[in-house]
Design an enzyme around this catalytic site. Sequence first.
Site, PDB file in Angstrom:
ATOM      1  N   ARG A 112     -32.097  72.480  22.259  1.00 43.94           N
ATOM      2  CA  ARG A 112     -31.573  73.719  21.658  1.00 43.94           C
ATOM      3  C   ARG A 112     -31.749  73.786  20.149  1.00 43.94           C
ATOM      4  O   ARG A 112     -31.685  72.756  19.466  1.00 43.94           O
ATOM      5  CB  ARG A 112     -30.079  73.856  21.992  1.00 43.94           C
ATOM      6  CG  ARG A 112     -29.842  74.107  23.475  1.00 43.94           C
ATOM      7  CD  ARG A 112     -28.378  74.128  23.838  1.00 43.94           C
ATOM      8  NE  ARG A 112     -28.221  74.545  25.235  1.00 43.94           N
ATOM      9  CZ  ARG A 112     -28.386  73.740  26.279  1.00 43.94           C
ATOM     10  NH1 ARG A 112     -28.682  72.467  26.108  1.00 43.94           N
ATOM     11  NH2 ARG A 112     -28.255  74.202  27.507  1.00 43.94           N
ATOM     12  N   HIS A 137     -35.569  74.973  24.813  1.00 46.20           N
ATOM     13  CA  HIS A 137     -36.806  74.505  25.447  1.00 46.20           C
ATOM     14  C   HIS A 137     -38.025  75.385  25.143  1.00 46.20           C
ATOM     15  O   HIS A 137     -38.826  75.684  26.040  1.00 46.20           O
ATOM     16  CB  HIS A 137     -36.619  74.398  26.964  1.00 46.20           C
ATOM     17  CG  HIS A 137     -35.691  73.292  27.395  1.00 46.20           C
ATOM     18  ND1 HIS A 137     -35.416  72.184  26.635  1.00 46.20           N
ATOM     19  CD2 HIS A 137     -34.951  73.135  28.540  1.00 46.20           C
ATOM     20  CE1 HIS A 137     -34.578  71.385  27.281  1.00 46.20           C
ATOM     21  NE2 HIS A 137     -34.260  71.940  28.430  1.00 46.20           N
ATOM     22  N   HIS A 211     -39.526  67.082  31.523  1.00 48.75           N
ATOM     23  CA  HIS A 211     -38.255  67.463  32.123  1.00 48.75           C
ATOM     24  C   HIS A 211     -38.195  67.121  33.612  1.00 48.75           C
ATOM     25  O   HIS A 211     -37.682  67.907  34.416  1.00 48.75           O
ATOM     26  CB  HIS A 211     -38.025  68.957  31.896  1.00 48.75           C
ATOM     27  CG  HIS A 211     -36.588  69.356  31.797  1.00 48.75           C
ATOM     28  ND1 HIS A 211     -35.713  69.244  32.854  1.00 48.75           N
ATOM     29  CD2 HIS A 211     -35.875  69.854  30.772  1.00 48.75           C
ATOM     30  CE1 HIS A 211     -34.524  69.682  32.470  1.00 48.75           C
ATOM     31  NE2 HIS A 211     -34.593  70.048  31.203  1.00 48.75           N
ATOM     32  N   ASP A 283     -24.650  66.179  29.657  1.00 49.96           N
ATOM     33  CA  ASP A 283     -25.752  67.008  29.165  1.00 49.96           C
ATOM     34  C   ASP A 283     -25.820  66.765  27.660  1.00 49.96           C
ATOM     35  O   ASP A 283     -25.613  67.670  26.868  1.00 49.96           O
ATOM     36  CB  ASP A 283     -25.485  68.488  29.490  1.00 49.96           C
ATOM     37  CG  ASP A 283     -26.731  69.350  29.353  1.00 49.96           C
ATOM     38  OD1 ASP A 283     -27.771  68.817  28.936  1.00 49.96           O
ATOM     39  OD2 ASP A 283     -26.646  70.562  29.664  1.00 49.96           O
ATOM     40  N   GLU A 348     -34.566  62.966  29.195  1.00 42.12           N
ATOM     41  CA  GLU A 348     -35.562  63.669  28.378  1.00 42.12           C
ATOM     42  C   GLU A 348     -35.626  62.986  27.013  1.00 42.12           C
ATOM     43  O   GLU A 348     -34.752  63.170  26.189  1.00 42.12           O
ATOM     44  CB  GLU A 348     -35.157  65.127  28.214  1.00 42.12           C
ATOM     45  CG  GLU A 348     -34.943  65.856  29.514  1.00 42.12           C
ATOM     46  CD  GLU A 348     -33.984  67.038  29.346  1.00 42.12           C
ATOM     47  OE1 GLU A 348     -34.210  67.890  28.484  1.00 42.12           O
ATOM     48  OE2 GLU A 348     -32.982  67.084  30.076  1.00 42.12           O
TER      49      GLU A 348
HETATM   50  C1  BGC Z   1     -30.477  71.037  29.160  1.00 34.29           C
HETATM   51  C2  BGC Z   1     -29.506  71.703  30.085  1.00 34.29           C
HETATM   52  C3  BGC Z   1     -30.227  72.762  30.844  1.00 34.29           C
HETATM   53  C4  BGC Z   1     -31.375  72.117  31.588  1.00 34.29           C
HETATM   54  C5  BGC Z   1     -32.194  73.112  32.354  1.00 34.29           C
HETATM   55  C6  BGC Z   1     -31.551  70.435  29.985  1.00 34.29           C
HETATM   56  O1  BGC Z   1     -32.483  69.809  29.172  1.00 34.29           O
HETATM   57  O2  BGC Z   1     -29.863  70.071  28.341  1.00 34.29           O
HETATM   58  O3  BGC Z   1     -28.416  72.249  29.372  1.00 34.29           O
HETATM   59  O4  BGC Z   1     -29.386  73.412  31.727  1.00 34.29           O
HETATM   60  O5  BGC Z   1     -32.198  71.463  30.676  1.00 34.29           O
HETATM   61  O6  BGC Z   1     -32.549  74.155  31.580  1.00 34.29           O
END
Ligand code: BGC
Length: 386
Positions: A112, A137, A211, A283, A348
Amino acid sequence: MASRNALIFASLAIVTLGSAAACQQSSLSGPRSIDRRTYGETSNGEAVDLYTMGNANGVEVQITNYGGIVVSISAPDRSGASADIVLGHDAIEGYEKDSPYFGAIVGRYGNRIANGQFTLDGATHRLARNNGQNHLHGGLKGFDKAVWQMSEREDPNGLAVELRYRSKDGEEGYPGNVDATVTYTLTEQNELRIDYAATTDKPTVVNLTNHSYFNLAGHAQEDILGHELMIDADRFTPVDEGLIPTGELRPVDGTPFDFRTPTPIGARINEKDQQLAFGTGYDHNYVLNGKAGSLRLVAQVREPRSGRVLEVLTTEPGVQFYSGNFLDGTIRGKGAKAYGPRAGFCLETQHFPDSPNKPTFPTTLLRPGQQYWTTTVYRFSTDRSS
Ligand code: BGC
């Protein structure tokens, strides 16, 4: 820092299955195999392909040039039975329509950026806001939705698939043309090695990751709460309600975030804790121990029933541990499997979230003439002693 002895569950013992030899052989000799075939077409009519790479130990990896997605990873369990251990779809349509970044390369900035903006050399850049008021992302059409150029490469370490993508100046609001290259190598040591490289023609920010959602029992098994996780990190970056880091580097000691010794993911996930509440589980970005820039073991996961073990090595300073909290059973993936809550987990590897707005975090700035590079290795084995 966690004792390295605690990190070793057992010596590696991968059985040779030879199933990968079933793939069509290319110019590469020996039991390794690589095969390229048509995967399908995007909704825009662009053709995309699928590479299947197999090594001599029965590990098989499939990569498509739509989003650079790792479509499948098949690895043997402790008795030699193979299973596909990543969540995903059977066909390109699924990835286009309904994918929370399954297996994809994420960029230009993984994670983010607060309020979808940052200031660089006095100029403010406004990015797509695709996660509430924040940018996530890479935006609405990030690297995960791009069609990459793809070719195979013979590499001393194993079979390799190289992906290239030019992200144009202004794409999703980012300055500069960025030329990105991502190379996936399947080694005979049962590693999927990912080398990321990028250059730019204007100052910009870059933070690339993969991811993949892993379930070491097999993608169609239930949740990952019984998986035992170790993360070699003394600190993590706590977040606000919008999952933006506050800037603090908080010790994990005495919190449900302490994974310095192997602990089941589900052991503390429902504890009353503000950070777990903000993330609806884990998360969060971990501040990895050891020297960023050098490839080091940072995480290990063992699935007790199958005995499969995943080790993660990286040059990156951080890793986002995401426990699949937002999966809710509405996505039907491979074999029509409905992926429910915590059906998979992600590790990640990355620079920290919101680094462009956090001068105290390791920088994600890339200037013309500089070369961006990072390496992450996902290594597969089992806990069966040899
Ligand atoms: C994020 C999550 C998100 C997920 C799918 C992750 O990398 O940290 O908050 O929901 O990706 O988008």
